[in-house]
Design an enzyme around this catalytic site. Structure first.
Site, mmCIF file in Angstrom:
data_model
loop_
_atom_site.group_PDB
_atom_site.id
_atom_site.type_symbol
_atom_site.label_atom_id
_atom_site.label_comp_id
_atom_site.label_asym_id
_atom_site.label_seq_id
_atom_site.Cartn_x
_atom_site.Cartn_y
_atom_site.Cartn_z
ATOM 1 N N SER A 114 0.811 -1.224 0.000
ATOM 2 C CA SER A 114 0.000 0.000 0.000
ATOM 3 C C SER A 114 0.832 1.256 0.000
ATOM 4 C CB SER A 114 -0.924 0.024 1.227
ATOM 5 O OG SER A 114 -0.161 0.015 2.413
ATOM 6 N N CYS A 115 2.143 1.153 0.229
ATOM 7 C CA CYS A 115 2.964 2.347 0.344
ATOM 8 C C CYS A 115 4.258 2.157 -0.405
ATOM 9 C CB CYS A 115 3.247 2.676 1.809
ATOM 10 S SG CYS A 115 4.346 4.086 2.043
ATOM 11 N N GLY A 116 4.514 3.006 -1.380
ATOM 12 C CA GLY A 116 5.707 2.849 -2.191
ATOM 13 C C GLY A 116 6.912 3.595 -1.682
ATOM 14 N N CYS A 118 7.596 4.191 1.889
ATOM 15 C CA CYS A 118 7.781 4.068 3.330
ATOM 16 C C CYS A 118 9.260 3.988 3.667
ATOM 17 C CB CYS A 118 7.065 2.816 3.846
ATOM 18 S SG CYS A 118 5.283 2.854 3.629
#
Length: 277
Positions: A114-116, A118
């Site tokens: 969900s997070c590219g 982080c």
């Protein structure tokens, strides 16, 4: 080489009572990316198009700018309990003269689906300088063409039809014809697969194109599009404030809430032409 879907037994509750049935899930497995034998990143992805994903990741992180910057890409190591290769470790060898990834970014390259971005040490470290600025791209697109893109992208989501659990990214010409579409549990992975396809097929920089994504327009997706020279990014949902800021700085057209016959244009309105073919 990895399963795109997995069947699991579930219990469905409804007014008719409980019923055990088989459900189809989108597969999610880790992929470790190595550069010249050194671990660089681990991302949770849907197996498939891994070489595209790796090339797109290195492109959008500023490590490479051309497909010739990578000499080889091969699966290695990574075995399951039965000794079979999991195809979850991919090693890319850079061509002679290509500098290795900059460790000075101080980035923890572990990324979730969900997070590219982080783990970036600072926001400035994320604002990577693109070799292919979209600012000077004169492409114009008709709003009518744009309103047809979500349906075209949705029709290309074959795995989503059976699982309902995947993001999608599609690359389109200005006339609305699709160049490529990819699915993944991670929205940034879907974009990296598209960018990797473009790199491997000599389409970088992506002048004259529109990148369409099935979810929201986040900062990392705008960054990835800018690194590949995409002049226009459209999303069916909302952009973040930093996404709009980066799109404006990059000279990119950013569109959100592209649904039905309406849309919000946050930056680059000059590329929307009611008379464009």
């Amino acid at each position: 080489m990895g399963r795109v879907t997995v069947r699991r037994s579930v219990v469905k509750l409804s007014p008719n009572g409980r019923q055990r049935r088989s459900d189809v899930l989108a597969a999610e497995e880790p992929l470790e990316l190595r550069v010249d034998g050194k671990s660089l990143a681990v991302t949770m992805r849907t197996p498939g198009h891994d070489v595209e994903l790796a090339h797109g990741f290195l492109l959008t992180e500023g490590v490479i700018g051309d497909k010739e910057d990578v000499s080889t890409a091969r699966y290695c190591d990574g075995v399951d309990d039965s000794g079979r290769n999991t195809y979850n470790v991919l090693d890319l060898a850079l061509a002679p003269g290509v500098p290795p990834p900059d460790t000075g970014l101080e980035r923890n390259f572990y990324t979730t689906s969900s997070c590219g971005v982080c783990g970036k040490a600072a926001l400035d470290a994320v604002r990577l300088k693109t070799r292919h600025s979209p600012a000077g791209d004169p492409t114009t697109v008709s709003p009518t063409v744009l309103t047809g893109l979500p349906d075209t992208l949705r029709e290309a989501q074959r795995v989503f039809d059976s699982t309902g659990g995947l993001h999608a990214a599609g690359l389109f010409r200005a006339d609305g014809s699709m160049l490529v579409g990819r699915e993944d549990v991670g929205r940034h992975n879907a974009v990296d697969k598209v960018m990797g396809w473009a790199l491997l097929n000599d389409h970088i920089p992506l002048t004259g194109t529109v990148l369409m994504v099935s979810g929201r327009a986040s900062f990392e997706l705008v960054q990835k599009a800018a690194m590949a020279g995409v002049p226009m990014l459209a999303a069916v949902s909302a952009p973040s404030s930093l996404a709009v800021e980066l799109a404006d700085e990059s000279g990119m057209t950013l569109i959100g809430f592209l649904r039905g016959d309406s849309m919000n244009v946050y930056t680059g309105i000059e590329r929307l032409d009611d008379h464009a073919e």
